[in-house]
Structures are given as C-alpha cells and as structure tokens.
Design a protein around this motif. Structure first.
Motif, PDB file in Angstrom:
ATOM      1  N   HIS A 117     -11.198 -52.108 -44.490  1.00 56.10           N
ATOM      2  CA  HIS A 117     -10.812 -51.767 -45.863  1.00 56.10           C
ATOM      3  C   HIS A 117      -9.714 -52.723 -46.334  1.00 56.10           C
TER       4      HIS A 117
ATOM      5  N   SER B  80      -6.043 -51.475 -48.126  1.00 55.18           N
ATOM      6  CA  SER B  80      -5.162 -50.703 -47.258  1.00 55.18           C
ATOM      7  C   SER B  80      -4.790 -51.471 -45.984  1.00 55.18           C
ATOM      8  N   ASN B  81      -5.292 -52.699 -45.860  1.00 55.34           N
ATOM      9  CA  ASN B  81      -4.985 -53.517 -44.698  1.00 55.34           C
ATOM     10  C   ASN B  81      -3.540 -54.008 -44.775  1.00 55.34           C
TER      11      ASN B  81
END
Length: 290
Positions: free
Chosen positions: A142, A145-146
């Motif tokens: 993702h 959200s990394n």
C-alpha cells in the motif's frame, strides 16, 4: 556558456548523484553514510575557503547558513533513508515533485498566487502522483501508508523549504553563492556529526552494519558540480529561474532509467506515465509564470 546548457549540466550531474546515493546507502547504515558524504563535500570545498575566495561573514550571517544546513540535513536524513529502502525509479520520481511543493508553500505562507496554467500543472502532478502510487503498490504494498514513501515526501517538502530559504538568503540577504556553498558544506558536516553521534553510535550494533564505499566520494563530487552549474546558470542576467528549476528536475530521467537498467527494478507503463505526467505538470508550472 549558455545558462540553458549549465542548467542541463546540473540536471545531468544530479541524476548521477542520485545513482551514487542509491549505491552508497543500499544495504548500508544511512547516518554514517551521510556523515562521510558531507565530510568529503567539505574537504573538496576547503581549498576555496583557505585561499580566501569566500566573502567575510558576521556571526549573524553564519547563523543563517547554519539554518540552511539544519533544513537540508533534515531533508537528507529522510530522503537517504527512503532511497535505501525504495526502488530508485519511484523515490526519485517523488523527489521530482519538489517544485510543486515549493509553489504550495509559497501560496500558503508567502501570499503568492499561481496563474491558471500553473494550477493546471499542479493538477497534472497530483494525478501523476496517483498513477505512481498505483505502480508502487506492486513493488511496495500500500503506497500512501508506506513509511518510506512518507519519509521521501517529508524529505522533499523540506527540500522545497530549503529552496525558498535559498531565495531569501541569496536575493534578500545578498549572500555570494560560492560562500553559501562552502560554509553550507562545513555546517552540514557538523549537523551530520552530531546526528550520527547521538542517534547511530549508541545503537550501531543493533542496526544495519556500516560499510565504507568509494561511492561516498562520488556523491560529494557530483553534488558540488551540480550545485556549481546551478549557481552559474542563475547568475546569468537573462536566465529564467522558473525554467532552470524545471530543467534541474529533469535529472529524474537519469535515475529513473538507471533504476530499471542497473538495479533491475520492475518495468511499468504506469511508472512511465507518472514520470511523463510530472514532467508535463512541471513544464506547465514553469510556463505559467510568464
């Protein structure tokens, strides 16, 4: 030499600088890498200081240059860590958004108002960023959200703050560019020395081990040449800073191709579309200033 050629030269060396950064931090402890790259930068610039080619500075002036080193030091800490853990073709494409963040900061805090074409360029960059996130999910999970993506974005925003700060000290404070470059290198080394001593040394046995690489020297040398080309380009009376800024960000093409060919990163149509979109968006931002 034409300021356009100098701007292209700066972009070329910045591209290879990104490549040397990736080689330096890959599977390596980032903070001592930053320290040694900064140390080499300072050593290469030291002869200029010793030969008296820098203008004399007051204590007040030195404080301003220390401030620049702190801002850039923070940017380097975030971006170098991100580059160590991300595909180069993605991290440098995010880094190319720096002019976009610069305009957003100028609008939010300096009262500047972009033209219609500039707003169009901003919209194109945002859409391209979404494309990049879709391409990045296949390699990094993702995207938004990394932690390393967030780190790269924060580092890029700090770099944009540094650009605005540069405009302030060079145009309003009338610092000589070579003097800024020399003392920036010295204070950057001091910032990295403190950061490394406080945050890395106590836990060094529990983190990624450090390896010395000669690419550290390449990082310093390439950045010095890129910065010098940039300052010489800006010093031309007929130079357009808006054009120079966009041309410098074209360095992303070098690192993008290197990431795929040298580091064997995943090829993707969405990556190419995102890169093309960001370049088009930055061109619209540049042309819209007239």
């Amino acid at each position: 030499m034409s300021w356009l050629l100098l701007a292209f030269g700066s972009a070329l060396f910045l591209g290879f600088y990104d490549l040397a950064k990736k080689k330096s931090v890959q599977n390596n402890a980032v903070r001592p890498v930053l320290l040694l790259c900064s140390a080499f930068y300072s050593l290469l610039m030291l002869p200029i200081l010793l030969t008296g080619r820098c203008e004399p500075l007051t204590l007040h002036d030195h404080l301003y240059l220390m401030g620049k080193a702190v801002i850039v030091g923070g940017s380097w800490l975030f971006t170098y860590n991100a580059i160590a853990h991300m595909p180069l073709s993605i991290s440098t494409t995010i880094r190319a958004l720096s002019p976009l963040f610069t305009i957003m900061i100028a609008v939010g805090f300096m009262g500047e108002r972009p033209f219609a074409m500039q707003w169009l360029g901003i919209a194109v960059c945002i859409v391209s960023y979404v494309w990049l996130s879709m391409a990045g999910r296949k390699e990094m999970g993702h995207f938004f959200s990394n932690g390393w993506v967030i780190s790269m974005v924060i580092g890029t925003i700090l770099a944009s703050c540094s650009s605005i700060y540069d405009k302030f000290i060079l145009q309003r404070m009338n610092f000589e560019p070579l003097t800024v470059q020399v003392w920036f290198g010295i204070y950057m080394m001091a910032v990295q020395l403190i950061t490394t001593a406080v945050t890395w040394l106590p836990t060094r046995k529990k983190t990624t081990p450090f390896q010395f690489r000669w690419s550290f020297l390449a990082v310093a040398a390439l950045l010095i040449i890129a910065d010098r080309c940039y300052f010489l380009a800006v010093s031309h009376q007929d130079a357009l800073i808006s054009v120079i800024t966009v041309l410098r960000r074209s360095s992303v093409f070098v690192s993008f191709v290197a990431g795929i060919l040298i580091f064997k990163e995943r090829k993707s149509k969405l990556k190419f579309l995102a890169l093309l979109g960001i370049v088009i968006g930055l061109c619209l931002i540049s042309l819209g200033k007239g």
